[in-house]
Design an enzyme around this catalytic site. Structure first.
Site, PDB file in Angstrom:
ATOM      1  N   HIS A 182      -8.915   1.590  -5.808  1.00 43.29           N
ATOM      2  CA  HIS A 182      -7.984   0.835  -5.282  1.00 43.29           C
ATOM      3  C   HIS A 182      -6.479   1.152  -5.254  1.00 43.29           C
ATOM      4  O   HIS A 182      -6.202   1.700  -6.233  1.00 43.29           O
ATOM      5  CB  HIS A 182      -8.064  -0.873  -5.436  1.00 43.29           C
ATOM      6  CG  HIS A 182      -9.357  -1.266  -5.120  1.00 43.29           C
ATOM      7  ND1 HIS A 182      -9.852  -1.552  -3.989  1.00 43.29           N
ATOM      8  CD2 HIS A 182     -10.450  -1.322  -6.155  1.00 43.29           C
ATOM      9  CE1 HIS A 182     -11.251  -1.754  -4.101  1.00 43.29           C
ATOM     10  NE2 HIS A 182     -11.476  -1.674  -5.534  1.00 43.29           N
ATOM     11  N   TYR A 211       0.847  -1.201  -0.031  1.00 42.92           N
ATOM     12  CA  TYR A 211      -0.100  -0.071  -0.048  1.00 42.92           C
ATOM     13  C   TYR A 211       0.766   1.248  -0.071  1.00 42.92           C
ATOM     14  O   TYR A 211       0.280   2.231   0.180  1.00 42.92           O
ATOM     15  CB  TYR A 211      -0.966   0.010   1.107  1.00 42.92           C
ATOM     16  CG  TYR A 211      -1.905  -1.243   1.246  1.00 42.92           C
ATOM     17  CD1 TYR A 211      -2.739  -1.244   0.106  1.00 42.92           C
ATOM     18  CD2 TYR A 211      -1.799  -2.263   2.333  1.00 42.92           C
ATOM     19  CE1 TYR A 211      -3.870  -2.415   0.210  1.00 42.92           C
ATOM     20  CE2 TYR A 211      -2.889  -3.267   2.197  1.00 42.92           C
ATOM     21  CZ  TYR A 211      -3.704  -3.290   1.105  1.00 42.92           C
ATOM     22  OH  TYR A 211      -4.586  -4.470   1.099  1.00 42.92           O
TER      23      TYR A 211
HETATM   24  O1  CA2 Z   1      -5.903  -2.049  -2.720  1.00 48.31           O
HETATM   25  C1  CA2 Z   1      -6.755  -1.358  -2.076  1.00 48.31           C
HETATM   26  O2  CA2 Z   1      -7.089  -0.360  -1.959  1.00 48.31           O
HETATM   27  C2  CA2 Z   1      -7.751  -2.078  -1.021  1.00 48.31           C
HETATM   28  O3  CA2 Z   1      -9.032  -1.857  -1.149  1.00 48.31           O
HETATM   29  C3  CA2 Z   1      -7.034  -2.213   0.371  1.00 48.31           C
HETATM   30  C4  CA2 Z   1      -8.146  -3.162   1.096  1.00 48.31           C
HETATM   31  C5  CA2 Z   1      -8.068  -4.397   0.750  1.00 48.31           C
HETATM   32  O4  CA2 Z   1      -8.824  -5.301   1.536  1.00 48.31           O
HETATM   33  C6  CA2 Z   1      -8.512  -4.532  -0.741  1.00 48.31           C
HETATM   34  O5  CA2 Z   1      -8.526  -5.563  -1.268  1.00 48.31           O
HETATM   35  C7  CA2 Z   1      -7.527  -3.751  -1.771  1.00 48.31           C
HETATM   36  C8  CA2 Z   1      -7.176  -3.229   2.628  1.00 48.31           C
HETATM   37  C9  CA2 Z   1      -6.795  -1.853   3.188  1.00 48.31           C
HETATM   38  C10 CA2 Z   1      -6.132  -2.274   4.382  1.00 48.31           C
HETATM   39  O6  CA2 Z   1      -5.238  -1.320   4.542  1.00 48.31           O
HETATM   40  C11 CA2 Z   1      -3.965  -1.755   5.215  1.00 48.31           C
HETATM   41  C12 CA2 Z   1      -2.957  -0.332   5.278  1.00 48.31           C
HETATM   42  C13 CA2 Z   1      -2.249  -0.930   6.098  1.00 48.31           C
HETATM   43  C14 CA2 Z   1      -1.800  -2.058   6.959  1.00 48.31           C
HETATM   44  C15 CA2 Z   1      -2.898  -3.010   6.843  1.00 48.31           C
HETATM   45  C16 CA2 Z   1      -4.096  -2.650   5.990  1.00 48.31           C
END
Ligand code: CA2
Length: 151
Positions: free
Chosen positions: A103, A26
């Protein structure tokens, strides 16, 4: 001079953790930094942006309902609800406000459980895999489209 386009940005569950874990997927930007970049872009585009984050499905649905008559477009990252939430799908379908799903990561390069979006089909478009630029492109599109429709 016409009124500035109003765009609601909704970050879904766990996006409050951005920059704190999983930087390989991310990036290292925090949610506050991402939000600052969206406010800066909105100022450049002479648009108004309202940004919300929630870890609760019902709260996200309430914001989508509340966008009717108050917003001209929605940028939505449903987080994990992307892959499960028929309720968010239904809320997007129920309102007339155009939404773009975004995303940070490219879902097709990840685990197969992330390959299906049940919410994206209820949006006018989906932008993924470009990090913060996914949000920026969606915001630009909604502002441009609103101005085109209002001209
Ligand atoms: O890629 C994306 O933007 C997502 O929507 C992010 C979601 C994930 O469940 C989707 O499949 C794709 C998760 C966001 C979680 O963000 C975190 C950031 C840092 C640490 C842990 C999770």
């Amino acid at each position: 001079m016409s009124a500035p386009p109003r765009v609601l940005v909704i970050h879904g569950p766990n996006l409050n953790l951005l920059g704190q874990r999983e930087p390989g997927i991310y990036g290292s930007q925090t949610l506050a930094e991402l939000d600052a970049s969206l406010h800066a872009l909105a100022a450049e585009l002479a648009a108004e942006v309202t940004i919300r984050q929630s870890n609760h499905e019902g709260e996200i649905i309430g914001w989508i309902h509340g966008a009717v008559g108050t917003c001209d477009g929605i940028v939505l990252n449903p987080g994990g609800y992307t892959h499960t939430s028929v309720a968010i799908h239904d809320a997007l379908r129920a309102v007339t406000v155009p939404a773009v799903e975004v995303h940070l990561s490219n879902l097709y390069r990840r685990e197969s459980l992330r390959h299906t979006s049940v919410t994206g089909v209820a949006c006018v478009g989906v932008v993924m895999g470009l990090g913060a630029a996914s949000y920026h492109l969606a915001l630009r599109h909604l502002v441009d489209e609103h101005r085109r429709r209002s001209a």
